[in-house]
Design a protein around this motif. Sequence first.
Motif, PDB file in Angstrom:
ATOM      1  N   UNK A  45       0.845  -1.219   0.000  1.00  0.00           N
ATOM      2  CA  UNK A  45       0.000   0.000   0.000  1.00  0.00           C
ATOM      3  C   UNK A  45       0.871   1.256   0.000  1.00  0.00           C
ATOM      4  N   UNK A  46       1.928   1.240   0.829  1.00  0.00           N
ATOM      5  CA  UNK A  46       2.804   2.421   0.915  1.00  0.00           C
ATOM      6  C   UNK A  46       3.376   2.772  -0.456  1.00  0.00           C
ATOM      7  N   UNK A  47       3.699   1.748  -1.233  1.00  0.00           N
ATOM      8  CA  UNK A  47       4.319   1.992  -2.544  1.00  0.00           C
ATOM      9  C   UNK A  47       3.289   2.114  -3.671  1.00  0.00           C
ATOM     10  N   UNK A  48       2.045   1.863  -3.343  1.00  0.00           N
ATOM     11  CA  UNK A  48       1.016   1.907  -4.376  1.00  0.00           C
ATOM     12  C   UNK A  48       1.114   0.738  -5.351  1.00  0.00           C
ATOM     13  N   UNK A  49       1.645  -0.395  -4.858  1.00  0.00           N
ATOM     14  CA  UNK A  49       1.808  -1.554  -5.734  1.00  0.00           C
ATOM     15  C   UNK A  49       0.572  -2.451  -5.671  1.00  0.00           C
ATOM     16  N   UNK A  50       0.415  -3.250  -6.719  1.00  0.00           N
ATOM     17  CA  UNK A  50      -0.631  -4.270  -6.760  1.00  0.00           C
ATOM     18  C   UNK A  50       0.008  -5.637  -6.546  1.00  0.00           C
ATOM     19  N   UNK A  51      -0.807  -6.642  -6.323  1.00  0.00           N
ATOM     20  CA  UNK A  51      -0.291  -8.016  -6.297  1.00  0.00           C
ATOM     21  C   UNK A  51      -0.108  -8.460  -7.747  1.00  0.00           C
ATOM     22  N   UNK A  52       1.086  -8.892  -8.079  1.00  0.00           N
ATOM     23  CA  UNK A  52       1.420  -9.166  -9.488  1.00  0.00           C
ATOM     24  C   UNK A  52       0.587 -10.315 -10.068  1.00  0.00           C
ATOM     25  N   UNK A  53       0.440 -11.392  -9.309  1.00  0.00           N
ATOM     26  CA  UNK A  53      -0.274 -12.577  -9.814  1.00  0.00           C
ATOM     27  C   UNK A  53      -1.270 -13.072  -8.745  1.00  0.00           C
ATOM     28  N   UNK A 151       7.983  -9.105  -1.496  1.00  0.00           N
ATOM     29  CA  UNK A 151       8.591  -9.237  -2.826  1.00  0.00           C
ATOM     30  C   UNK A 151       7.755 -10.142  -3.732  1.00  0.00           C
ATOM     31  N   UNK A 152       7.321 -11.262  -3.177  1.00  0.00           N
ATOM     32  CA  UNK A 152       6.553 -12.215  -3.998  1.00  0.00           C
ATOM     33  C   UNK A 152       5.189 -11.634  -4.344  1.00  0.00           C
ATOM     34  N   UNK A 153       4.550 -10.961  -3.373  1.00  0.00           N
ATOM     35  CA  UNK A 153       3.256 -10.340  -3.689  1.00  0.00           C
ATOM     36  C   UNK A 153       3.419  -9.328  -4.827  1.00  0.00           C
ATOM     37  N   UNK A 154       4.478  -8.527  -4.750  1.00  0.00           N
ATOM     38  CA  UNK A 154       4.648  -7.429  -5.708  1.00  0.00           C
ATOM     39  C   UNK A 154       5.175  -7.891  -7.062  1.00  0.00           C
TER      40      UNK A 154
END
Length: 463
Positions: A45-53, A151-154
């Motif tokens: 959330x802090x980085x505004x990232x999504x879960x890649x897969x 790392x794996x989530x992102x």
Amino acid sequence: MADTLFHKVWNAHAVRTLPSGQTQLFVGLHLVHEVTSPQAFDMLRQHGWRVAFPERTFATVDHIVPTSSQRRPFLDVMAEEMTVSLERNCRDFGIPFWPADHENQGIVHVIGPELGLTQPGMTIACGDSHTSTHGAFGAIAFGIGTSQVRDVLASQCLALDPLKVRRIDVDGALRHGVYAKDVILTIIRRLGVQGGVGYAYEYGGGTIDRMSVEERMTICNMSIEGGARVGYINPDDTTFAFLRGRRFAPQGAAFDRAVGWWRSMASDRHARYDDRVSMDASAIEPTVTWGINPGQSVTVTERIDGDPRDEAFAFMGFAPGDRVAGTKIDVAFIGSCTNSRLSDLEEAARIVRGHRVAKHVKALVVPGSRSISREAEARGLDRVFVDAGFEWRGAGCSMCLAMNPDRLEGRQICASSSNRNFKGRQGSPTGRTLLMSPAMVAAAAIAGEVVDVRTMLPEEVHA
Ligand code: SF4
């Protein structure tokens, strides 16, 4: 060139070599639970990232959920908060989530295989050390920390150093009353708790080949206790028969095509290993830990040997020359991702049937998943345990690590089918854990002390 399964799977998932020299490895399956994921989701959330897969990510609750009552809201405030947090994270990031009242819920390393998520040739990651369990299917499975969960989530990738491969051959017939748990405890005792550092363990040989998938999971589960980050067994017909028809396994013709590929990923006959070890299964006896790491074990007929200055002696209350047999226990725990599967419960029930738990012992059976619980109840195993005086609980990690209300008190001694006997592991800083097979735990619960399970096996199978 002939190669090992480890290298084939590693190479098939290597994205690139990083400047650090590590390999960026794609992760085929990511299993998530409530304890090691909240901070990882916060970082996304802090980085505004999504879960890649998100379609390769599955979540459930196991570590902190109470097992006495799983009605929501949980009485334990922390358990409720962590469950709510995981529910929200899975909803926000589009990840399938199985809560405590869902039919698929259970310990991550139990439900992955039983749902067919775990498949040969995969790379698998989970924020729990015992992710090596999935290696029983010919997968390369890593336990990871919270920052790696992020790392794996992102990215669905991990940065990892390659491992050497040690082949451990176990041949010969196991005697009655000797189980997969005794085999892995014996391997760890022989090779040491640090012996596997830098290695993946490949288990093979006639004894392993004859084991059920459930027994193989017990073996691979404890690889980490021998220092090996990964433990695996080459996939074979036993593996494929287990997977056929499971919900997330390929179906129909796709399954048959998958079998062809899975077979091709097994280690080749002439593969080279960095090290090889052989063991005689017929020499293995029921084994029990006496110390504060899983390598400190003896057979149930043996006397403890060691340096009296070792802190394990003072902590556990043993002295060199003592036997563990005859040690009075306070608690008997049958559960954990090492030994909470249907076959474990069936074997323990064979010992328990028609007996009563000793008056001074608190005994509990905690199935590894709701599915196992349902199946065990359909077979009447719950009645066998309850009639004998065991508590029959809901699925979860329970007393394996006591992040939930199932905990030792004071200096209680627990006969436990779990995987770690570190100081404080079962909730009390001074509590003492004796690791052993579920059948041995059942025997100890009835006798009130550690006994040789072979003296309590039903007549027809007594050695
Ligand atoms: S049972 Fe124990 S080792 Fe297994 S996942 Fe739960 S806490 Fe981890």
